[in-house]
Design an enzyme around this catalytic site. Structure first.
Site, PDB file in Angstrom:
ATOM      1  N   THR A  86     -47.113  24.886 -17.458  1.00 52.16           N
ATOM      2  CA  THR A  86     -46.135  23.852 -17.817  1.00 52.16           C
ATOM      3  C   THR A  86     -45.789  24.067 -19.281  1.00 52.16           C
ATOM      4  O   THR A  86     -46.652  23.879 -20.143  1.00 52.16           O
ATOM      5  CB  THR A  86     -46.739  22.443 -17.639  1.00 52.16           C
ATOM      6  OG1 THR A  86     -47.169  22.304 -16.284  1.00 52.16           O
ATOM      7  CG2 THR A  86     -45.704  21.362 -17.959  1.00 52.16           C
ATOM      8  N   LYS A 161     -40.277  19.447 -13.344  1.00 50.96           N
ATOM      9  CA  LYS A 161     -41.649  18.984 -13.640  1.00 50.96           C
ATOM     10  C   LYS A 161     -41.634  17.870 -14.702  1.00 50.96           C
ATOM     11  O   LYS A 161     -42.272  16.826 -14.528  1.00 50.96           O
ATOM     12  CB  LYS A 161     -42.476  20.177 -14.134  1.00 50.96           C
ATOM     13  CG  LYS A 161     -43.808  19.844 -14.745  1.00 50.96           C
ATOM     14  CD  LYS A 161     -44.943  19.907 -13.777  1.00 50.96           C
ATOM     15  CE  LYS A 161     -46.226  19.427 -14.415  1.00 50.96           C
ATOM     16  NZ  LYS A 161     -47.321  19.312 -13.491  1.00 50.96           N
TER      17      LYS A 161
HETATM   18  P1  NAD Z   1     -56.972  25.748 -19.453  1.00 51.21           P
HETATM   19  O1  NAD Z   1     -56.959  25.501 -20.915  1.00 51.21           O
HETATM   20  O2  NAD Z   1     -58.184  25.406 -18.666  1.00 51.21           O
HETATM   21  O3  NAD Z   1     -56.639  27.313 -19.177  1.00 51.21           O
HETATM   22  C1  NAD Z   1     -55.737  28.079 -19.933  1.00 51.21           C
HETATM   23  C2  NAD Z   1     -56.345  29.474 -20.122  1.00 51.21           C
HETATM   24  O4  NAD Z   1     -55.409  30.303 -20.795  1.00 51.21           O
HETATM   25  C3  NAD Z   1     -57.626  29.458 -20.981  1.00 51.21           C
HETATM   26  O5  NAD Z   1     -58.688  30.044 -20.248  1.00 51.21           O
HETATM   27  C4  NAD Z   1     -57.255  30.288 -22.214  1.00 51.21           C
HETATM   28  O6  NAD Z   1     -58.328  31.081 -22.712  1.00 51.21           O
HETATM   29  C5  NAD Z   1     -56.144  31.168 -21.651  1.00 51.21           C
HETATM   30  N1  NAD Z   1     -55.255  31.691 -22.694  1.00 51.21           N
HETATM   31  C6  NAD Z   1     -54.651  31.003 -23.690  1.00 51.21           C
HETATM   32  N2  NAD Z   1     -53.893  31.845 -24.430  1.00 51.21           N
HETATM   33  C7  NAD Z   1     -54.021  33.077 -23.879  1.00 51.21           C
HETATM   34  C8  NAD Z   1     -53.478  34.337 -24.172  1.00 51.21           C
HETATM   35  N3  NAD Z   1     -52.640  34.532 -25.215  1.00 51.21           N
HETATM   36  N4  NAD Z   1     -53.827  35.397 -23.387  1.00 51.21           N
HETATM   37  C9  NAD Z   1     -54.672  35.218 -22.332  1.00 51.21           C
HETATM   38  N5  NAD Z   1     -55.222  34.038 -21.994  1.00 51.21           N
HETATM   39  C10 NAD Z   1     -54.894  32.974 -22.759  1.00 51.21           C
HETATM   40  O7  NAD Z   1     -55.678  24.988 -18.885  1.00 51.21           O
HETATM   41  P2  NAD Z   1     -55.385  24.575 -17.349  1.00 51.21           P
HETATM   42  O8  NAD Z   1     -55.870  23.183 -17.111  1.00 51.21           O
HETATM   43  O9  NAD Z   1     -55.797  25.714 -16.457  1.00 51.21           O
HETATM   44  O10 NAD Z   1     -53.786  24.458 -17.403  1.00 51.21           O
HETATM   45  C11 NAD Z   1     -52.962  25.613 -17.400  1.00 51.21           C
HETATM   46  C12 NAD Z   1     -51.510  25.153 -17.290  1.00 51.21           C
HETATM   47  O11 NAD Z   1     -51.342  24.385 -16.088  1.00 51.21           O
HETATM   48  C13 NAD Z   1     -51.069  24.241 -18.442  1.00 51.21           C
HETATM   49  O12 NAD Z   1     -49.758  24.606 -18.812  1.00 51.21           O
HETATM   50  C14 NAD Z   1     -51.135  22.836 -17.848  1.00 51.21           C
HETATM   51  O13 NAD Z   1     -50.225  21.940 -18.450  1.00 51.21           O
HETATM   52  C15 NAD Z   1     -50.742  23.133 -16.403  1.00 51.21           C
HETATM   53  N6  NAD Z   1     -51.250  22.132 -15.435  1.00 51.21           N
HETATM   54  C16 NAD Z   1     -52.552  21.725 -15.475  1.00 51.21           C
HETATM   55  C17 NAD Z   1     -53.007  20.792 -14.541  1.00 51.21           C
HETATM   56  C18 NAD Z   1     -54.445  20.343 -14.572  1.00 51.21           C
HETATM   57  O14 NAD Z   1     -54.750  19.349 -13.873  1.00 51.21           O
HETATM   58  N7  NAD Z   1     -55.336  20.986 -15.305  1.00 51.21           N
HETATM   59  C19 NAD Z   1     -52.130  20.260 -13.591  1.00 51.21           C
HETATM   60  C20 NAD Z   1     -50.814  20.730 -13.543  1.00 51.21           C
HETATM   61  C21 NAD Z   1     -50.374  21.676 -14.487  1.00 51.21           C
END
Ligand code: NAD
Length: 285
Positions: A86, A161
């Site tokens: 997102t 979204k």
């Molecule tokens: P998270 O922080 O658990 O995971 C993100 C991952 O990306 C981390 O492991 C981080 O190390 C990695 N990362 C960051 N920068 C990087 C880079 N340059 N290269 C490689 N890896 C990198 O977040 P999440 O909860 O998995 O959410 C991910 C996306 O999904 C977000 O945009 C969030 O808004 C969206 N989202 C989350 C949920 C939820 O309930 N968690 C629901 C809907 C949407």
């Protein structure tokens, strides 16, 4: 088909697992998170440059831009990039256009359904991009989710979204305010639910995700407000909505107020709690 999966956090890990389960060969890269079993680890981004499909699940537009800078020019010409993060609409459009200019395909495909939806392969994908790229991405959506809606051109998925979550944030606050007022008026919470859930005030926040403990279907309110959908993620999405609105030259009043309330909540004990925990917080105020 080979997939390079970048961003194996709370959402990316179960999504990558479901792709493996569906028989895809997945290679993964993350800056810090461990690579799940069944996914081949890549030591650097560049190791993913020859994959047919790139899937990203990153925290924000800055991270996506960083990843794109690192790998975009090395991708094979007909590669397809599916961004499930997102992020802001402006970055989505910019990166999408760069990929198209390099001969690759791109869809923005943010998800609804949270961590449990990612684990159960029941996510909904809101997708922006060319119809042909949506069709190419369909088998991956089928492996990770239960529904994919093609919303329009690049950026339409992110737009859908944040428009959805603008409504969700504002209605959750209004639902909590109505419970607080009912309490003060001496109206029983169950009676309020019985009336509103079948009257013109009904909404997903009231009917499916009731913020009051012990009322309505099972929800985070019945589990000490463990997320669910965390308050800080709601705040993030409201900020993205306000950014997009500013780019359009408007200041939607309800979204602005909802953003302010969630910011105050997150700074004052709401961090790490479900976004519906704003009910006990409002009550304390
Ligand atoms: P998270 O922080 O658990 O995971 C993100 C991952 O990306 C981390 O492991 C981080 O190390 C990695 N990362 C960051 N920068 C990087 C880079 N340059 N290269 C490689 N890896 C990198 O977040 P999440 O909860 O998995 O959410 C991910 C996306 O999904 C977000 O945009 C969030 O808004 C969206 N989202 C989350 C949920 C939820 O309930 N968690 C629901 C809907 C949407």
């Amino acid at each position: 088909m080979t997939i390079g999966f970048i961003g194996l956090g709370a959402m990316g890990t179960p999504m990558a697992r479901n792709l493996v389960k569906a028989g895809f060969a997945v290679t993964g890269f993350d800056l810090t998170a461990p690579i799940p079993d069944g996914v081949a680890p890549a030591d650097s981004l560049m190791e993913l440059a020859d994959q047919e499909t790139i899937i990203t699940m990153l925290p924000d537009g800055k991270a996506l831009a960083q990843v794109a800078d690192g790998i975009l020019s090395a991708l094979t010409a007909d590669a397809l990039w599916i961004d499930c993060s997102t992020i802001d609409v402006a970055t989505t459009r910019k990166i999408g256009e760069s990929l198209l200019a390099n001969g690759c395909g791109y869809v923005d495909a943010p998800v609804s359904g949270g961590i449990s939806g990612a684990a159960n392969a029941s996510l909904t994908f809101m997708v922006g991009g060319a119809a042909a790229d949506f069709a190419r991405a369909r088998p991956y959506f089928d492996a990770m989710g239960q529904k994919a809606v093609h919303c329009g051109g690049i950026g339409a998925g992110q737009s859908a979204k944040i428009c959805n979550n603008l409504i969700l944030g504002a209605t959750m606050i209004a639902t909590c305010e109505s419970f607080d007022l009912a309490d003060r008026l001496g109206l029983d919470r169950q009676k309020l639910f019985d009336v509103v859930s079948t009257s013109s005030g009904y909404s997903w926040s009231m009917n499916a995700y009731c913020p009051a403990t012990g009322i309505g279907p099972d929800s985070p309110a019945d589990h000490d407000y463990k997320p669910g959908f965390a308050a800080e993620l709601m705040l993030k999405d409201l900020r993205l909505a306000m950014e997009a609105a500013a780019d359009c030259g408007i200041t939607p009043a309800m979204a602005q107020r909802a953003q302010e309330i969630y910011a105050e909540f997150v700074e004052n004990g709401g961090q790490g709690k479900d976004f519906s925990a704003i009910l006990p917080w409002i009550k304390r105020a």
